[in-house]
Write an enzyme that holds these catalytic residues in place. Structure first.
Site, short mmCIF file in Angstrom:
data_model
loop_
_atom_site.label_atom_id
_atom_site.label_comp_id
_atom_site.label_asym_id
_atom_site.label_seq_id
_atom_site.Cartn_x
_atom_site.Cartn_y
_atom_site.Cartn_z
N GLU A 1 -0.90 -0.91 10.71
CA GLU A 1 -0.55 -0.01 11.59
C GLU A 1 -1.69 0.97 12.12
OE1 GLU A 1 2.91 1.97 10.07
OE2 GLU A 1 4.09 0.17 9.53
N ASP B 1 -5.91 1.22 -8.41
CA ASP B 1 -5.86 1.25 -9.99
C ASP B 1 -4.87 0.28 -10.67
OD1 ASP B 1 -7.32 2.51 -12.24
OD2 ASP B 1 -5.33 3.02 -12.66
#
Length: 534
Positions: A250, A198
Site C-alpha cells: 500500500e 524476528d
C-alpha cells in the site's frame, strides 16, 4: 558499466546496526539513536545501501530488546520517538534506507497484554492472546536452555520458546493479527523502508503441540528421518505474511519484509519469498556452510536454484548479532560445528587464519548475485571477543544453560572508532555496557581508513566495484568447481576462490580488480584468497 535498475532490495547491501553497541552519544555506556545518527556518514563512506536496526523499543532488556513491551515507542536508553524520526530523516538525506526489527513471535512479560493475561486468570479472553494451558502439554525445550513452559501462580502454564520473559503469542487469535498489522502501519507511516522479522518461521505452532524428541534448535533440517519441528516452519505462517505484504504494498517506495527464518532445505526457505509474501529471507544455510570448495559450491548452487524457482533473489549473510563473528568462526578447524559463543577456556580460533578466510569469504559473498547483509564491525575485521568475563555476560543463553553455552555477548561488544579515544570512540567516556578488549585499538576505524590493504579499505573497494559492475543483479555462471578451487563469472567479472594449498592461476588476458590478499610473485592466487578480475 551495467546499471542496477531492478528494485533496490533485489541487490542491496544492507548493514546491521546493533544500537546498544554502535555509538553512544551521552556517555552512559549504551549506544543510542542519536549516536547512530552521528555516525551515518560512515555508512555512506563504506558504500552500503541501507541499514537495519536491531530493536530499540521499550523493553525490560531481558534479551537485549528482543522482549518488547511497547511496539510503538523507543526505550529511553536509546532515545525518543523524536530521535527515531531524526535518524530516519538524516538517513534519507544521505540516500540510505532504514529497516527496523519487528519481534512478532513473542512479547515481553511486561507487555500490557501479558500483565492483563496474568491478572485475568484461566479461560479469559486476555489469556487467549498467548499460549496458556492448564497442564504442561509437552516436553518442549527453550532454545535458550531449560523448559519452554513456565507455571504461573494460578497453576496454568505458558509457552516461551526463548526466555521465560518472552511469552509466545497465539497467532491463531484475530486480535494478535490485527495488532501487528497496525504496528506495521505505525512505522511505515513514520517512513521506515521495511522490517526484519524476528523468528519469522515460529509464529504458528503445530495444533496438537506434539512432543519433540530432538534438539531445541532454531535451524533443524527436516528430512525423511526427521519430521519438521512442531514449533518451526509451519505452513500457516505464510498466510500471515501474505496479509503483511498487502500492507507494505500500500505504501510507495518499495517497502520490504525480510524473514529471519532458520529453515532448511532451501526450497522450504524459498516459500517465504514467493511473489506475494516476503521480499528477502536470510540464507542461514549459507552462513552455516563450512569453508570448503564443495560445501560452498553446493549451498550457492542450491540456494540460487531454489530462489529462482519463485522469482526471488538470494540474501547472503556471514555474520550477525546471534552468531560468532566469521573472522573468528573461520579460524576454527574446517568442519567444526558453529559454536554458541566462545569463552576463554574453549578452543581458540586462529586469529590470523580466521581473518584471512573471512576476507576471502566476504569477497566471494559480495560477488554473488542477490542482496547481502553486513554486520557492524565486520568491515573492520573485528573478531569475536572470546575473553568476555563471566561476570560481565548478559545473554540469557549463558544463564539458562548454566554457562554451558557462552552465548552471544562476544559478537556484541561495542565497536571501536578511534584507537586513542575513551571507549575507542564508542562514546565520550570509558563506559561500555560490555567490556572492550585492548586489541580493539588496532581494529579502530581511524587506524584503517586510507591504509592500503586494511580490511576497511577492502570492504570499501569491494562495495564500490560491486555497484559499478552491477554484481547484485547479475547472474552466476560456474567456470571451475573442484575440490580446491571455485571460479565463476558474474557479468564481466571473473571470481576465483582458492581453498587448496597450491596457488591457482588467473586466466590469461584478465586484469585483477581486487584481491583479498596479495597474489604470489607470479600472479597466482594463494590458499584462502578470493580474487576479482575482468
Amino acid at each position: 558499466m551495467p546499471e542496477q535498475s531492478a528494485p533496490w532490495w533485489r541487490h542491496a547491501v544492507i548493514y546491521q546496526v546493533y544500537p546498544r553497541s554502535w555509538a553512544d552519544s551521552n556517555g552512559d555506556g549504551v549506544g543510542d539513536l542519536p549516536g547512530i545518527t552521528s555516525r551515518l556518514d560512515h555508512l555512506v563512506e563504506l558504500g552500503v545501501d541501507a541499514l537495519w536496526l536491531s530493536p530499540f523499543y521499550p523493553s525490560p532488556q531481558a534479551d537485549a530488546g528482543y522482549d518488547v513491551s511497547d511496539y510503538r515507542g523507543v526505550d529511553p536508553i536509546f532515545g525518543s520517538l523524536e530521535d527515531a524520526d531524526k535518524l530516519l530523516a538524516a538517513a534519507r538525506e544521505r540516500g540510505l534506507r532504514v529497516i527496523v526489527d519487528l519481534v512478532p513471535n513473542h512479547t515481553s512479560s511486561e507487555h500490557p497484554w501479558f500483565r492483563a493475561a496474568l491478572a485475568a486468570g484461566p479461560g479469559s479472553p486476555e489469556r487467549a492472546r498467548y499460549i496458556f494451558r492448564p497442564e504442561k502439554p509437552n516436553n518442549w525445550k527453550s532454545t535458550f536452555g531449560g523448559p519452554a513452559w513456565t507455571q504461573v501462580a494460578d497453576g496454568e502454564w505458558y509457552l516461551h520458546l526463548f526466555d521465560a520473559a518472552q511469552p509466545d503469542l497465539n497467532w491463531d487469535h484475530p486480535e494478535v493479527r490485527a495488532e501487528f498489522l497496525d504496528v506495521l502501519r505505525f512505522w511505515l507511516d513514520r517512513g521506515v523502508d521495511g522490517f526484519r522479522v524476528d523468528v519469522a518461521h515460529g509464529l504458528i505452532k503445530q495444533a496438537d503441540l506434539a512432543d519433540w524428541h530432538y534438539p531445541a534448535e532454531l535451524l533443524f533440517a527436516a528430512d525423511a528421518d526427521h519430521p519438521r519441528p512442531p514449533m518451526w516452519d509451519q505452513d500457516g505462517v505464510h498466510e500471515i505474511y501474505r496479509d503483511w505484504r498487502q500492507v507494505t504494498d500500500e505504501y510507495p517506495g518499495e517497502r520490504v519484509l525480510v524473514a529471519e527464518a532458520w529453515v532448511e532445505p532451501a526450497e522450504r526457505l524459498a516459500a517465504y519469498v514467493r511473489p506475494d509474501e516476503m521480499h528477502q529471507a536470510f540464507n542461514f544455510e549459507y552462513l552455516e556452510a563450512s569453508w570448503s570448495a564443495g560445501a560452498q559450491y553446493s549451498v550457492i548452487t542450491r540456494s540460487l536454484a531454489a530462489n529462482a524457482a519463485v522469482g526471488a533473489p538470494t540474501t547472503w549473510v556471514l555474520s550477525n548479532h546471534d552468531v560468532v563473528r566469521h573472522a573468528s568462526r573461520l579460524g576454527l578447524p574446517v568442519g567444526t560445528p558453529r559454536p554458541q559463543g566462545i569463552g576463554p577456556d574453549d578452543p581458540q580460533p586462529d586469529a590470523v587464519l580466521g581473518l584471512r578466510r573471512a576476507r576471502a569469504a566476504t569477497l566471494l559473498m559480495l560477488a554473488l548475485p542477490g542482496s547481502a547483509y553486513l554486520y557492524q564491525g565486520e568491515e573492520l575485521g573485528l573478531p569475536e571477543d572470546t575473553a568476555v568475563p563471566d561476570e560481565a555476560r548478559q545473554d540469557p543463553l549463558f544463564f539458562r544453560t548454566g554457562g554451558e553455552s557462552k552465548g552471544r555477548d562476544g559478537c556484541r561488544v561495542p565497536v571501536p572508532w578511534e584507537a586513542d579515544a575513551p571507549s575507542y570512540g564508542f562514546g565520550p567516556t570509558d563506559a561500555s555496557w560490555l567490556p572492550q578488549p585492548a586489541i580493539w585499538a588496532e581494529y579502530a576505524v581511524d587506524r584503517q581508513r586510507g591504509v592500503p590493504g586494511s580490511t576497511y579499505e577492502l570492504y570499501r573497494a569491494a562495495l564500490r566495484l560491486r555497484a559499478q559492475h552491477a554484481l547484485g543483479t547479475g547472474a552466476l555462471g560456474w567456470e571451475t568447481h573442484t575440490d580446491d578451487v571455485l571460479a565463476f563469472r558474474n557479468g564481466d567479472v571473473y571470481v576465483l576462490t582458492n581453498f587448496g594449498p597450491d596457488p591457482a592461476p588467473v586466466p590469461a588476458g584478465l586484469t585483477v580488480l581486487l584481491s583479498s590478499e596479495p597474489l604470489t610473485e607470479s600472479g597466482k592466487v594463494p590458499q584462502d584468497v578470493t580474487v576479482w578480475a575482468a
